[in-house]
Motif scaffolding. Structure first.
Motif, PDB file in Angstrom:
ATOM      1  N   ASN A 288       0.823  -1.208   0.000  1.00 46.07           N
ATOM      2  CA  ASN A 288       0.000   0.000   0.000  1.00 46.07           C
ATOM      3  C   ASN A 288       0.857   1.258   0.000  1.00 46.07           C
ATOM      4  O   ASN A 288       0.596   2.210  -0.758  1.00 46.07           O
ATOM      5  CB  ASN A 288      -0.922   0.008   1.221  1.00 46.07           C
ATOM      6  CG  ASN A 288      -2.005  -1.052   1.144  1.00 46.07           C
ATOM      7  OD1 ASN A 288      -2.291  -1.588   0.073  1.00 46.07           O
ATOM      8  ND2 ASN A 288      -2.596  -1.379   2.277  1.00 46.07           N
ATOM      9  N   LEU A 289       1.873   1.270   0.835  1.00 48.55           N
ATOM     10  CA  LEU A 289       2.730   2.453   0.948  1.00 48.55           C
ATOM     11  C   LEU A 289       3.418   2.768  -0.372  1.00 48.55           C
ATOM     12  O   LEU A 289       3.412   3.919  -0.833  1.00 48.55           O
ATOM     13  CB  LEU A 289       3.774   2.214   2.049  1.00 48.55           C
ATOM     14  CG  LEU A 289       4.889   3.258   2.180  1.00 48.55           C
ATOM     15  CD1 LEU A 289       4.310   4.624   2.499  1.00 48.55           C
ATOM     16  CD2 LEU A 289       5.882   2.833   3.255  1.00 48.55           C
ATOM     17  N   VAL A 290       4.008   1.759  -1.000  1.00 44.00           N
ATOM     18  CA  VAL A 290       4.788   1.986  -2.216  1.00 44.00           C
ATOM     19  C   VAL A 290       3.893   2.388  -3.381  1.00 44.00           C
ATOM     20  O   VAL A 290       4.143   3.400  -4.050  1.00 44.00           O
ATOM     21  CB  VAL A 290       5.608   0.726  -2.564  1.00 44.00           C
ATOM     22  CG1 VAL A 290       6.214   0.847  -3.955  1.00 44.00           C
ATOM     23  CG2 VAL A 290       6.707   0.514  -1.530  1.00 44.00           C
ATOM     24  N   TRP A 291       2.841   1.629  -3.641  1.00 45.78           N
ATOM     25  CA  TRP A 291       2.027   1.912  -4.817  1.00 45.78           C
ATOM     26  C   TRP A 291       1.140   3.143  -4.652  1.00 45.78           C
ATOM     27  O   TRP A 291       0.867   3.841  -5.635  1.00 45.78           O
ATOM     28  CB  TRP A 291       1.184   0.694  -5.185  1.00 45.78           C
ATOM     29  CG  TRP A 291       2.035  -0.373  -5.793  1.00 45.78           C
ATOM     30  CD1 TRP A 291       2.418  -1.550  -5.226  1.00 45.78           C
ATOM     31  CD2 TRP A 291       2.658  -0.331  -7.082  1.00 45.78           C
ATOM     32  NE1 TRP A 291       3.245  -2.247  -6.080  1.00 45.78           N
ATOM     33  CE2 TRP A 291       3.402  -1.531  -7.223  1.00 45.78           C
ATOM     34  CE3 TRP A 291       2.659   0.594  -8.123  1.00 45.78           C
ATOM     35  CZ2 TRP A 291       4.132  -1.801  -8.370  1.00 45.78           C
ATOM     36  CZ3 TRP A 291       3.390   0.305  -9.272  1.00 45.78           C
ATOM     37  CH2 TRP A 291       4.113  -0.872  -9.383  1.00 45.78           C
ATOM     38  N   ASN A 292       0.714   3.443  -3.439  1.00 47.18           N
ATOM     39  CA  ASN A 292      -0.099   4.640  -3.247  1.00 47.18           C
ATOM     40  C   ASN A 292       0.718   5.917  -3.323  1.00 47.18           C
ATOM     41  O   ASN A 292       0.152   7.022  -3.334  1.00 47.18           O
ATOM     42  CB  ASN A 292      -0.824   4.578  -1.893  1.00 47.18           C
ATOM     43  CG  ASN A 292      -1.913   3.526  -1.874  1.00 47.18           C
ATOM     44  OD1 ASN A 292      -2.326   3.034  -2.911  1.00 47.18           O
ATOM     45  ND2 ASN A 292      -2.370   3.154  -0.690  1.00 47.18           N
ATOM     46  N   HIS A 293       2.030   5.793  -3.365  1.00 47.01           N
ATOM     47  CA  HIS A 293       2.893   6.960  -3.518  1.00 47.01           C
ATOM     48  C   HIS A 293       3.680   6.916  -4.828  1.00 47.01           C
ATOM     49  O   HIS A 293       4.713   7.564  -4.954  1.00 47.01           O
ATOM     50  CB  HIS A 293       3.861   7.049  -2.334  1.00 47.01           C
ATOM     51  CG  HIS A 293       3.207   7.459  -1.058  1.00 47.01           C
ATOM     52  ND1 HIS A 293       2.604   6.564  -0.203  1.00 47.01           N
ATOM     53  CD2 HIS A 293       3.042   8.682  -0.494  1.00 47.01           C
ATOM     54  CE1 HIS A 293       2.115   7.208   0.837  1.00 47.01           C
ATOM     55  NE2 HIS A 293       2.364   8.483   0.687  1.00 47.01           N
ATOM     56  N   SER A 294       3.205   6.123  -5.782  1.00 46.15           N
ATOM     57  CA  SER A 294       3.889   6.005  -7.069  1.00 46.15           C
ATOM     58  C   SER A 294       3.035   6.584  -8.188  1.00 46.15           C
ATOM     59  O   SER A 294       1.802   6.516  -8.150  1.00 46.15           O
ATOM     60  CB  SER A 294       4.199   4.535  -7.385  1.00 46.15           C
ATOM     61  OG  SER A 294       5.098   3.994  -6.448  1.00 46.15           O
ATOM     62  N   LEU A 295       3.696   7.152  -9.171  1.00 44.38           N
ATOM     63  CA  LEU A 295       3.049   7.630 -10.390  1.00 44.38           C
ATOM     64  C   LEU A 295       3.832   7.114 -11.585  1.00 44.38           C
ATOM     65  O   LEU A 295       5.046   6.912 -11.507  1.00 44.38           O
ATOM     66  CB  LEU A 295       3.005   9.156 -10.437  1.00 44.38           C
ATOM     67  CG  LEU A 295       2.056   9.876  -9.475  1.00 44.38           C
ATOM     68  CD1 LEU A 295       2.326  11.372  -9.499  1.00 44.38           C
ATOM     69  CD2 LEU A 295       0.607   9.604  -9.842  1.00 44.38           C
ATOM     70  N   LEU A 298       1.000  10.190 -16.015  1.00 42.75           N
ATOM     71  CA  LEU A 298      -0.257  10.639 -15.420  1.00 42.75           C
ATOM     72  C   LEU A 298      -1.061   9.484 -14.838  1.00 42.75           C
ATOM     73  O   LEU A 298      -2.248   9.626 -14.551  1.00 42.75           O
ATOM     74  CB  LEU A 298      -1.103  11.374 -16.471  1.00 42.75           C
ATOM     75  CG  LEU A 298      -0.529  12.697 -16.970  1.00 42.75           C
ATOM     76  CD1 LEU A 298      -1.439  13.298 -18.041  1.00 42.75           C
ATOM     77  CD2 LEU A 298      -0.331  13.667 -15.812  1.00 42.75           C
ATOM     78  N   ILE A 299      -0.412   8.353 -14.678  1.00 43.09           N
ATOM     79  CA  ILE A 299      -1.074   7.166 -14.139  1.00 43.09           C
ATOM     80  C   ILE A 299      -0.704   7.015 -12.660  1.00 43.09           C
ATOM     81  O   ILE A 299       0.470   7.014 -12.294  1.00 43.09           O
ATOM     82  CB  ILE A 299      -0.655   5.905 -14.915  1.00 43.09           C
ATOM     83  CG1 ILE A 299      -1.060   6.031 -16.387  1.00 43.09           C
ATOM     84  CG2 ILE A 299      -1.263   4.653 -14.296  1.00 43.09           C
ATOM     85  CD1 ILE A 299      -0.524   4.913 -17.260  1.00 43.09           C
ATOM     86  N   GLY A 300      -1.728   6.903 -11.808  1.00 42.79           N
ATOM     87  CA  GLY A 300      -1.524   6.689 -10.384  1.00 42.79           C
ATOM     88  C   GLY A 300      -2.050   5.330  -9.970  1.00 42.79           C
ATOM     89  O   GLY A 300      -2.595   4.576 -10.785  1.00 42.79           O
ATOM     90  N   PHE A 301      -1.901   5.010  -8.705  1.00 46.27           N
ATOM     91  CA  PHE A 301      -2.298   3.697  -8.196  1.00 46.27           C
ATOM     92  C   PHE A 301      -2.963   3.837  -6.831  1.00 46.27           C
ATOM     93  O   PHE A 301      -2.606   4.705  -6.036  1.00 46.27           O
ATOM     94  CB  PHE A 301      -1.072   2.772  -8.078  1.00 46.27           C
ATOM     95  CG  PHE A 301      -0.280   2.653  -9.355  1.00 46.27           C
ATOM     96  CD1 PHE A 301      -0.595   1.679 -10.292  1.00 46.27           C
ATOM     97  CD2 PHE A 301       0.755   3.532  -9.625  1.00 46.27           C
ATOM     98  CE1 PHE A 301       0.119   1.576 -11.472  1.00 46.27           C
ATOM     99  CE2 PHE A 301       1.482   3.443 -10.794  1.00 46.27           C
ATOM    100  CZ  PHE A 301       1.162   2.460 -11.727  1.00 46.27           C
ATOM    101  N   ASP A 302      -3.914   2.965  -6.593  1.00 49.58           N
ATOM    102  CA  ASP A 302      -4.593   2.916  -5.297  1.00 49.58           C
ATOM    103  C   ASP A 302      -4.597   1.463  -4.829  1.00 49.58           C
ATOM    104  O   ASP A 302      -5.315   0.627  -5.372  1.00 49.58           O
ATOM    105  CB  ASP A 302      -6.029   3.444  -5.431  1.00 49.58           C
ATOM    106  CG  ASP A 302      -6.754   3.467  -4.098  1.00 49.58           C
ATOM    107  OD1 ASP A 302      -6.077   3.383  -3.043  1.00 49.58           O
ATOM    108  OD2 ASP A 302      -7.999   3.566  -4.089  1.00 49.58           O
ATOM    109  N   SER A 303      -3.752   1.165  -3.848  1.00 54.60           N
ATOM    110  CA  SER A 303      -3.649  -0.190  -3.305  1.00 54.60           C
ATOM    111  C   SER A 303      -4.350  -0.233  -1.951  1.00 54.60           C
ATOM    112  O   SER A 303      -4.087   0.589  -1.077  1.00 54.60           O
ATOM    113  CB  SER A 303      -2.185  -0.597  -3.151  1.00 54.60           C
ATOM    114  OG  SER A 303      -2.079  -1.878  -2.579  1.00 54.60           O
ATOM    115  N   THR A 304      -5.238  -1.217  -1.775  1.00 55.26           N
ATOM    116  CA  THR A 304      -6.058  -1.299  -0.555  1.00 55.26           C
ATOM    117  C   THR A 304      -5.923  -2.660   0.117  1.00 55.26           C
ATOM    118  O   THR A 304      -6.907  -3.234   0.590  1.00 55.26           O
ATOM    119  CB  THR A 304      -7.534  -1.024  -0.894  1.00 55.26           C
ATOM    120  OG1 THR A 304      -7.979  -1.966  -1.889  1.00 55.26           O
ATOM    121  CG2 THR A 304      -7.736   0.388  -1.402  1.00 55.26           C
TER     122      THR A 304
END
Length: 380
Positions: A288-295, A298-304
């Motif tokens: 969650n930490l890594v992917w929620n702070h990666s771009l 213009l593509i982002g990520f939301d890991s839950t």
């Protein structure tokens, strides 16, 4: 930490992003047929087929991972991977057995291994991305080698120096206590810096990854990594405290008649339980930490990923693998992969098919072989 807040931080530059969930369509039964053939052929060929087994495995998982109606693919060449593994194996054996010949050979082997490993790890990352594609467009990695030597090389040099020093001191009849204290201090410093080093590695990987012309960015700071490691340390201390409490309440301390056996069993159980639970806990939090702070452009990520759910899957997978004498392994792999992948949503303000391809060159598989043999996992 609030994972939804992390996702908002990472996607602050996006305006009204569209959500594209990742979907895994594979099944344990399908992968079991691939896995059992891979296993049998690897055994029959004394490990040679393992390179082909890896490609078949990755192709199955990638080709069953869907994003916006399209799937990923893996293009690694098994023969190249096998050659890379053989070269990496020769290097590792030279390092492992160098000191059995004499100290001078061992020191040379340690230096060669220390100099080669950062290069091998960078090559591994380049190979993984270069031979991964989505909609026919390859990923690639542009991390500079000089940065890799700072991130990987300096800590590795300290570990090798400390290890060499301990090895030489142990052979002495009366080891120098001051030298032992100094070498122990080096290890303590490295342990204290572990969250920082993990952060540097993830920033290096994600900030230098590309998909076509879209370059990766990484916005997390080292404090977030220390927070996750701090939680894991708290859980580890709590497990130890519970063991000590049980010993106290049952009056079976190490000094009692039955204390030695009970104490040993409880310590073993506490450590094993910590490894079973804390490892998956850290993996869940880190995803969650890594992917929620990666771009990626213009593509982002939301890991839950939910830590409790992740730990349950990891522990129950292990139990089922043991109960089935290993036959549940492919089902466990699919079960964990599905949860990790389907916990990620891609956020984009542009059509995913509109990313322009960039140029990338073929990459040798020596580093990939070294990462396999050293059991280094870059997934976190």
């Amino acid at each position: 930490m609030d994972q939804s807040a992390n996702a908002e931080t990472a996607t602050a530059t996006l305006s009204t992003p569209v959500r594209y969930p990742l979907v895994f369509t594979g099944t344990g039964g399908e992968y079991f047929r691939i896995w059992i053939v891979n296993l049998l052929l690897t055994i029959l060929t004394i490990g040679i087929y393992s390179a082909w087994a890896k490609v078949r495995k990755l192709q199955y998982f990638y080709r069953n991972t869907q994003l916006d109606g399209s799937v990923f693919d893996y293009h690694g060449n098994p023969l190249s991977i096998l050659k890379g593994r053989l070269i990496a194996l020769a290097l590792i054996l030279f390092y492992n057995f160098g000191f059995e010949l004499n100290v001078a050979v061992g020191v040379v082997a340690a230096i060669v291994f220390g100099v080669a490993l950062p290069w091998l790890l960078v090559q591994s990352q380049r190979f993984k991305l270069r031979y991964t594609s989505y909609r026919g467009l390859r990923f690639h990695f542009s991390g500079p080698l000089r940065e890799a030597y700072v991130i990987y090389g300096i800590p590795l040099a300290l570990v090798l120096i400390a290890g060499l020093g301990f090895g030489l001191l142990v052979e002495e009849d009366e080891p120098n206590s001051a030298a032992l204290f100094l070498l122990g201090g080096i290890y303590l410093v490295l342990v204290a810096l572990l969250p920082y080093l993990h952060w540097r590695i993830k920033r290096f990987q994600h900030a230098n990854g590309w998909y076509g012309q879209a370059r990766g960015r990484f916005h997390a700071g080292p404090r977030s990594f220390y927070w996750v490691y701090g939680q894991a340390l708290f859980l580890l201390i709590a497990a130890g405290a519970m063991s000590a409490g049980v010993l106290y309440l049952t009056d079976t301390g190490p000094g009692s008649e039955a204390g030695g056996m009970v104490f040993g069993v409880l310590v073993f159980v506490a450590i094993y339980a910590a490894l079973l639970g804390i490892g998956p806990f850290v993996m869940a939090r880190m995803q969650n930490l890594v992917w929620n702070h990666s771009l990626l452009g213009l593509i982002g990520f939301d890991s839950t990923v939910k830590a409790r759910r992740f730990v349950w899957i990891a522990v129950s997978n292990l139990i089922l693998i043991l109960l089935t004498l290993g036959l549940f392994t492919p089902f466990a792999a699919v079960r964990m992969y599905r949860y990790r992948v389907e916990s990620v949503t891609v956020l984009s303000t542009t059509d995913l098919a509109g990313v322009v391809a960039g140029q990338s060159q073929d990459v040798g598989a020596v580093g990939e072989g070294a990462a396999d043999l050293l059991d280094i996992d870059f997934a976190l």
